[in-house]
Design an enzyme around this catalytic site. Sequence first.
Site, PDB file in Angstrom:
ATOM      1  N   ASP A  98      -8.163 -19.408  -4.490  1.00 30.72           N
ATOM      2  CA  ASP A  98      -8.475 -19.951  -3.240  1.00 30.72           C
ATOM      3  C   ASP A  98      -9.682 -20.654  -3.100  1.00 30.72           C
ATOM      4  OD1 ASP A  98      -6.465 -18.426  -1.921  1.00 30.72           O
ATOM      5  OD2 ASP A  98      -7.226 -16.644  -1.683  1.00 30.72           O
ATOM      6  N   SER A 121       8.080  17.819  -6.824  1.00 30.61           N
ATOM      7  CA  SER A 121       8.570  19.048  -6.469  1.00 30.61           C
ATOM      8  C   SER A 121       8.034  19.534  -5.195  1.00 30.61           C
ATOM      9  CB  SER A 121       7.214  19.976  -7.485  1.00 30.61           C
ATOM     10  OG  SER A 121       5.990  19.882  -7.112  1.00 30.61           O
ATOM     11  N   HIS A 138      -0.774 -18.993   0.130  1.00 26.34           N
ATOM     12  CA  HIS A 138      -1.596 -18.147   0.867  1.00 26.34           C
ATOM     13  C   HIS A 138      -2.200 -18.805   1.635  1.00 26.34           C
ATOM     14  CE1 HIS A 138      -4.168 -14.956   1.357  1.00 26.34           C
ATOM     15  NE2 HIS A 138      -5.303 -15.129   0.969  1.00 26.34           N
TER      16      HIS A 138
END
Length: 330
Positions: free
Chosen positions: A82, A251, A107
């Site tokens: 960028d 769990s 982007h």
Amino acid sequence: MAKIYYDQDASFDALKDRTVGVIGYGIQGEGQAQNLRDSGVNVLVAEKAEARIAAAKEVGLEVGSADEVAKKADVIVLLTQDHLQASIYRELIAPHMSKGEALVFSHGFNIHYGQIQPPADIDVLMVAPKGPGALVREQYLRGAGVPALLAIHQDSTGNAKELGLAYAKGIGGTRGGVIETSFREETETDLFGEQSVLCGGAAALITAAYETLVEAGYQPEMAYFECCHELKLICDLIFKYGIAGMRRRVSDTAEFGDLSRGPRIIDENVRETLREILAEIQNGEFAREWILENQAGRPVYTRLRNQGDTHEIERIGKELRDSMPWLQEL
């Protein structure tokens, strides 16, 4: 609901007889350029680093300077980092752009924050794979594809959307699905995700939890395994099954701890900080800070990176990872 496009919605017609110039053969450029080439698109690559030039030539790609590629190509794909894009565009690309040509990004930072201001007579669009270039290439070779985003900033020719879908099809994005968005939405959500969860939030939480256990007298190796090493298992489960699916695969004790303690960690104070971070992205404060940081030679960036590099969790983690050579195969 967002509009999503797939292979049957895209055609290569918009790329027929056009030359795509990929500027930057790095994280995204490597995968995108090779996929386009293998899809039958005429591709040129611009790169400065000798090692990257050699890598591109090794797979049969034609390589030149950004200036040379900009002269030859009529679809310019800007895939450098960028902070480099604005100067590369101004000095090497803009002088060679003509009416009806196209400028493509993965982007939206430089368009959204006004660092690049293209002329009104070209198409400006974004095709953003939601994964790194190596994964874009890997999935393409498997016959699959990384989902992507499509945004149109300027539609000078009336054909920008068709061009974007053709490009997305060329890199494999339409195999995974292409979501229509805007430069603003992509930029702001991307920065927020990086800062709040994917990089900033995750790294800070891991480090703080590690420090909490070590300060309480537990062995650093135990702290690393519990707060960092095992995170991949959880992320993989979320990636494949979603958050609820992950909870069904750990769990009951872990799930109860998740459901009852998680909201205490991400409390209203954290949520308010998240809102502040989002506001800094939306109002341009973060962008201004990052632009000025680069102009000043990155003093804060360098200091913060060094602090992270020298934290005890990095030493312990390296020692443990070095004892597990099988990690390199993942």
